[in-house]
Design a protein around this motif. Structure first.
Motif, PDB file in Angstrom:
ATOM      1  N   ALA A 317     -12.169 -23.374  43.319  1.00  0.00           N
ATOM      2  CA  ALA A 317     -11.096 -24.309  42.996  1.00  0.00           C
ATOM      3  C   ALA A 317     -10.011 -23.526  42.279  1.00  0.00           C
ATOM      4  CB  ALA A 317     -11.591 -25.452  42.111  1.00  0.00           C
ATOM      5  N   GLY A 318      -8.749 -23.852  42.564  1.00  0.00           N
ATOM      6  CA  GLY A 318      -7.657 -23.143  41.920  1.00  0.00           C
ATOM      7  C   GLY A 318      -6.417 -23.997  41.851  1.00  0.00           C
ATOM      8  N   HIS A 319      -5.556 -23.699  40.851  1.00  0.00           N
ATOM      9  CA  HIS A 319      -4.332 -24.462  40.639  1.00  0.00           C
ATOM     10  C   HIS A 319      -3.118 -23.678  41.102  1.00  0.00           C
ATOM     11  CE1 HIS A 319      -0.887 -25.721  37.945  1.00  0.00           C
ATOM     12  NE2 HIS A 319      -1.159 -26.828  38.608  1.00  0.00           N
ATOM     13  N   SER A 320      -2.162 -24.350  41.744  1.00  0.00           N
ATOM     14  CA  SER A 320      -0.881 -23.772  42.126  1.00  0.00           C
ATOM     15  C   SER A 320      -1.080 -22.569  43.037  1.00  0.00           C
ATOM     16  CB  SER A 320      -0.087 -23.425  40.859  1.00  0.00           C
ATOM     17  OG  SER A 320       1.223 -23.042  41.174  1.00  0.00           O
ATOM     18  N   MET A 321      -0.656 -21.363  42.635  1.00  0.00           N
ATOM     19  CA  MET A 321      -0.923 -20.195  43.466  1.00  0.00           C
ATOM     20  C   MET A 321      -2.430 -19.946  43.581  1.00  0.00           C
ATOM     21  SD  MET A 321       1.995 -17.352  42.751  1.00  0.00           S
ATOM     22  CE  MET A 321       3.706 -17.617  43.271  1.00  0.00           C
ATOM     23  N   GLY A 322      -3.182 -20.385  42.575  1.00  0.00           N
ATOM     24  CA  GLY A 322      -4.634 -20.349  42.681  1.00  0.00           C
ATOM     25  C   GLY A 322      -5.143 -21.329  43.725  1.00  0.00           C
ATOM     26  N   GLY A 323      -4.390 -22.432  43.924  1.00  0.00           N
ATOM     27  CA  GLY A 323      -4.719 -23.360  45.004  1.00  0.00           C
ATOM     28  C   GLY A 323      -4.454 -22.745  46.359  1.00  0.00           C
ATOM     29  N   GLY A 324      -3.336 -21.994  46.471  1.00  0.00           N
ATOM     30  CA  GLY A 324      -3.086 -21.250  47.697  1.00  0.00           C
ATOM     31  C   GLY A 324      -4.180 -20.236  47.948  1.00  0.00           C
ATOM     32  N   ALA A 325      -4.628 -19.564  46.872  1.00  0.00           N
ATOM     33  CA  ALA A 325      -5.725 -18.604  46.988  1.00  0.00           C
ATOM     34  C   ALA A 325      -7.012 -19.286  47.434  1.00  0.00           C
ATOM     35  CB  ALA A 325      -5.942 -17.910  45.649  1.00  0.00           C
ATOM     36  N   THR A 326      -7.218 -20.506  46.981  1.00  0.00           N
ATOM     37  CA  THR A 326      -8.390 -21.274  47.404  1.00  0.00           C
ATOM     38  C   THR A 326      -8.371 -21.484  48.913  1.00  0.00           C
ATOM     39  OG1 THR A 326      -8.570 -22.387  45.264  1.00  0.00           O
ATOM     40  CG2 THR A 326      -9.570 -23.493  47.160  1.00  0.00           C
ATOM     41  N   LEU A 327      -7.225 -21.888  49.449  1.00  0.00           N
ATOM     42  CA  LEU A 327      -7.108 -22.110  50.890  1.00  0.00           C
ATOM     43  C   LEU A 327      -7.316 -20.815  51.675  1.00  0.00           C
ATOM     44  CD1 LEU A 327      -4.045 -24.503  50.719  1.00  0.00           C
ATOM     45  CD2 LEU A 327      -6.281 -25.110  51.670  1.00  0.00           C
ATOM     46  N   VAL A 328      -6.730 -19.721  51.209  1.00  0.00           N
ATOM     47  CA  VAL A 328      -6.900 -18.435  51.877  1.00  0.00           C
ATOM     48  C   VAL A 328      -8.372 -18.015  51.866  1.00  0.00           C
ATOM     49  CG1 VAL A 328      -6.342 -15.966  51.774  1.00  0.00           C
ATOM     50  CG2 VAL A 328      -4.551 -17.681  51.413  1.00  0.00           C
ATOM     51  N   THR A 329      -9.038 -18.213  50.728  1.00  0.00           N
ATOM     52  CA  THR A 329     -10.455 -17.858  50.623  1.00  0.00           C
ATOM     53  C   THR A 329     -11.309 -18.674  51.586  1.00  0.00           C
ATOM     54  OG1 THR A 329     -10.206 -17.187  48.312  1.00  0.00           O
ATOM     55  CG2 THR A 329     -12.415 -17.770  49.049  1.00  0.00           C
ATOM     56  N   LEU A 330     -11.054 -19.973  51.661  1.00  0.00           N
ATOM     57  CA  LEU A 330     -11.815 -20.816  52.584  1.00  0.00           C
ATOM     58  C   LEU A 330     -11.581 -20.404  54.032  1.00  0.00           C
ATOM     59  CD1 LEU A 330     -11.271 -24.312  50.935  1.00  0.00           C
ATOM     60  CD2 LEU A 330     -13.327 -22.898  50.838  1.00  0.00           C
ATOM     61  N   ARG A 331     -10.386 -19.942  54.320  1.00  0.00           N
ATOM     62  CA  ARG A 331     -10.062 -19.501  55.681  1.00  0.00           C
ATOM     63  C   ARG A 331     -10.712 -18.160  56.022  1.00  0.00           C
ATOM     64  NH1 ARG A 331      -4.094 -17.736  56.183  1.00  0.00           N
ATOM     65  NH2 ARG A 331      -5.064 -15.868  55.274  1.00  0.00           N
ATOM     66  N   ASP A 332     -10.784 -17.259  55.030  1.00  0.00           N
ATOM     67  CA  ASP A 332     -11.120 -15.873  55.323  1.00  0.00           C
ATOM     68  C   ASP A 332     -12.516 -15.431  54.913  1.00  0.00           C
ATOM     69  OD1 ASP A 332      -8.529 -15.704  56.228  1.00  0.00           O
ATOM     70  OD2 ASP A 332      -7.771 -14.586  54.501  1.00  0.00           O
ATOM     71  N   ASP A 333     -13.178 -16.147  54.021  1.00  0.00           N
ATOM     72  CA  ASP A 333     -14.471 -15.696  53.495  1.00  0.00           C
ATOM     73  C   ASP A 333     -15.516 -16.785  53.697  1.00  0.00           C
ATOM     74  OD1 ASP A 333     -16.670 -14.789  52.010  1.00  0.00           O
ATOM     75  OD2 ASP A 333     -15.398 -13.797  50.521  1.00  0.00           O
ATOM     76  N   SER A 334     -16.403 -16.577  54.655  1.00  0.00           N
ATOM     77  CA  SER A 334     -17.378 -17.607  55.033  1.00  0.00           C
ATOM     78  C   SER A 334     -18.439 -17.839  53.974  1.00  0.00           C
ATOM     79  CB  SER A 334     -18.044 -17.228  56.356  1.00  0.00           C
ATOM     80  OG  SER A 334     -18.753 -15.998  56.221  1.00  0.00           O
ATOM     81  N   ARG A 335     -18.490 -17.013  52.940  1.00  0.00           N
ATOM     82  CA  ARG A 335     -19.463 -17.250  51.870  1.00  0.00           C
ATOM     83  C   ARG A 335     -19.104 -18.494  51.060  1.00  0.00           C
ATOM     84  NH1 ARG A 335     -19.283 -12.153  48.249  1.00  0.00           N
ATOM     85  NH2 ARG A 335     -17.057 -12.648  48.494  1.00  0.00           N
ATOM     86  N   PHE A 336     -17.840 -18.861  51.076  1.00  0.00           N
ATOM     87  CA  PHE A 336     -17.376 -20.011  50.294  1.00  0.00           C
ATOM     88  C   PHE A 336     -17.465 -21.261  51.161  1.00  0.00           C
ATOM     89  CE2 PHE A 336     -15.866 -16.399  48.043  1.00  0.00           C
ATOM     90  CZ  PHE A 336     -15.811 -16.776  46.707  1.00  0.00           C
ATOM     91  N   LYS A 337     -18.350 -22.180  50.770  1.00  0.00           N
ATOM     92  CA  LYS A 337     -18.720 -23.318  51.609  1.00  0.00           C
ATOM     93  C   LYS A 337     -17.923 -24.587  51.326  1.00  0.00           C
ATOM     94  CE  LYS A 337     -21.847 -20.708  53.417  1.00  0.00           C
ATOM     95  NZ  LYS A 337     -21.565 -20.077  54.740  1.00  0.00           N
ATOM     96  N   ALA A 338     -17.139 -24.599  50.270  1.00  0.00           N
ATOM     97  CA  ALA A 338     -16.300 -25.773  49.963  1.00  0.00           C
ATOM     98  C   ALA A 338     -15.278 -25.349  48.924  1.00  0.00           C
ATOM     99  CB  ALA A 338     -17.131 -26.932  49.439  1.00  0.00           C
ATOM    100  N   GLY A 339     -14.117 -26.023  48.911  1.00  0.00           N
ATOM    101  CA  GLY A 339     -13.091 -25.660  47.953  1.00  0.00           C
ATOM    102  C   GLY A 339     -12.164 -26.804  47.624  1.00  0.00           C
ATOM    103  N   ALA A 340     -11.524 -26.688  46.452  1.00  0.00           N
ATOM    104  CA  ALA A 340     -10.599 -27.723  45.979  1.00  0.00           C
ATOM    105  C   ALA A 340      -9.288 -27.069  45.540  1.00  0.00           C
ATOM    106  CB  ALA A 340     -11.212 -28.509  44.834  1.00  0.00           C
TER     107      ALA A 340
END
Length: 455
Positions: A317-340
């Motif tokens: 989970a991340g805020h603002s640019m951290g929220g953008g990082a959350t989306l990138v992580t969910l797209r690129d790293d399959s180890r992360f199974k859910a995000g906010a």
């Protein structure tokens, strides 16, 4: 404001199910295998078929014609099929505790590449008795050893663009004891994940702290990011890990309210500081992934309070640019199974490649990352995952510590991560059921809502 679960373009061609069914039927005929002749294989001759006709529940169903019950009805012409996303599961209630010695999966063409077979006494805490990342489809006969009243197949990676589809899910074993029953003295401590999370209520989810006591630990020698503080349940067991990432010019204080709240509901949370305060979302995504790697390493090492605490599942989970990082992580790293992503900021307008469950939070009066050009656009671009969207009153800071309604925000974040990182369906009613309606319909609390329910 509810959106359709999947657009028409994402559904299989009309003839796919009939074509695959015909192929399975032909293969079945060639093998001279019919339902009447299906028995436990020779090596499990003493075992009984325990699952047939028993109550079954699934994480989702593709449509009304492919319910969970179709996989345990003894008819190889009917099937359960899930929606098109990961993870998905199918669970059968054997009615009483049994020793499970074999599981037979009769896949349709849409099969699981990576999946686990799990048992449970209460349908809340699960023990894995078989796991693979190279499933073959077809008919898979798995020799296993475990005990439980509930048995499920838990899929984490599909082999096709469709969902998971089973003609039959057959569980063999015996009731009333051996074979396959572990000795009660086989271990001197509860197995990982054995700590029970009590049934959630609106009151308990809106409280500042959840049911579990927590401790904190400063990450020594952080690798790939500046600093991290781990908040973890002190109770025995292992839990999913969650990485928190602040926004532009932000620090751990941005989301310091969220770390103990999540941890007290059964998560190991690492709240991070970035290498520099100006790092862009892509750099922050790399730091999220580095923090996740180090959290797993700490759990795998001895001599620290987090040792053995993380069960291998990760969220973010991340805020603002951290929220953008959350989306990138969910797209690129399959180890992360859910995000906010919280008030997410990112220059791209599409995250259509994201398949992990995603909960996007936006703020009604946000001018730094307006929902109309970012958060809601990101949500609408996703067609392959379970998703939730809420908008709260306030400006860009509404998800940060000291801002916004933390009782409501916390309730939905805890429920979302519990549902998708722990597969705990008890939290579904707060996301898709009657428990959410009073908030969803009160625009002084939540100004916009969308979802892909049911889940």
């Amino acid at each position: 404001m509810r959106t359709s679960r999947f657009p028409a373009a994402a559904r299989p061609p009309a003839g796919r199910s009939r074509w695959l069914a015909a192929g399975i039927t032909l293969a079945t005929a060639v093998a001279s295998v019919t339902l009447a002749s299906i028995t436990a294989p020779a090596q499990a001759a003493a075992a009984e078929l325990l699952s047939q006709g028993k109550p079954a529940v699934a994480s989702s169903a593709e449509n009304a014609g492919t319910p969970a019950s179709a996989a345990v009805d003894g008819n190889t012409g009917t099937r359960w099929s899930s929606m098109f996303g990961d993870p998905q599961w199918l669970r059968v209630d054997l009615g009483s505790t049994a020793s499970v010695t074999q599981v037979v999966l009769r896949w349709e063409g849409a099969y699981g590449r990576a999946f686990q077979i799990q048992t449970s006494a209460d349908a809340a805490t699960w023990t894995t008795i078989y796991a693979t990342t190279s499933g073959t489809g077809g008919v898979q006969t798995l020799d296993v050893s475990g005990t439980g009243r509930y048995v499920r197949v838990y899929g984490t990676a599909r082999a096709t663009a469709y969902g998971y589809s089973l003609w039959e899910f057959q569980v063999y074993g015996t009731t009333g004891g051996s074979p396959g029953t572990p000795s009660p003295t086989a271990t001197s401590s509860p197995p990982p994940g054995s700590t029970t999370i009590p049934n959630p209520t609106t009151q308990s989810l809106e409280a500042t702290n959840g049911p579990l006591a927590t401790g904190t630990y400063t990450v020594p020698n952080p690798s790939g990011y500046k600093a991290g503080t781990v908040t973890y349940p002190t109770a025995t067991g292992s839990y999913p890990g969650i990485v928190l990432m602040p926004g532009y010019q932000g620090t751990q204080s941005n989301l310091s309210w969220l770390a103990p709240r999540l941890a007290s509901w059964g998560f190991v949370v690492v709240n991070t500081d970035t290498t520099t305060l100006n790092d862009d979302p892509d750099s922050r995504a790399k730091q999220v992934q580095a923090a996740g790697t180090q959290l797993l390493s700490l759990s795998n090492a001895s001599g620290n309070p987090v040792s053995g605490k993380v069960n291998g599942t990760l969220g973010v989970a991340g805020h603002s640019m951290g929220g953008g990082a959350t989306l990138v992580t969910l797209r690129d790293d399959s180890r992360f199974k859910a995000g906010a992503p919280l008030a997410p900021y990112y220059a791209s307008s599409s995250f259509a490649a994201v398949t992990a469950p995603t909960y996007i939070v936006t703020c009604q009066n946000d001018v730094a990352a307006p929902a109309a050009t970012m958060g809601k656009v990101f949500y609408d671009s996703m067609t392959k995952n379970e998703k939730l969207y809420t908008q709260y009153p306030g400006d860009h800071l509404c998800p940060m510590t000291g801002n916004g309604n933390k009782a409501k925000q916390g309730k939905y974040l805890v429920s979302f991560f519990s549902r998708f990182l722990r597969n705990d369906s008890r939290f579904s009613t707060f996301l898709c059921g009657s428990e959410r309606d009073a908030d969803r319909n009160n625009t002084s609390l939540i100004t916009a809502w969308a979802d892909s329910c049911p889940f």
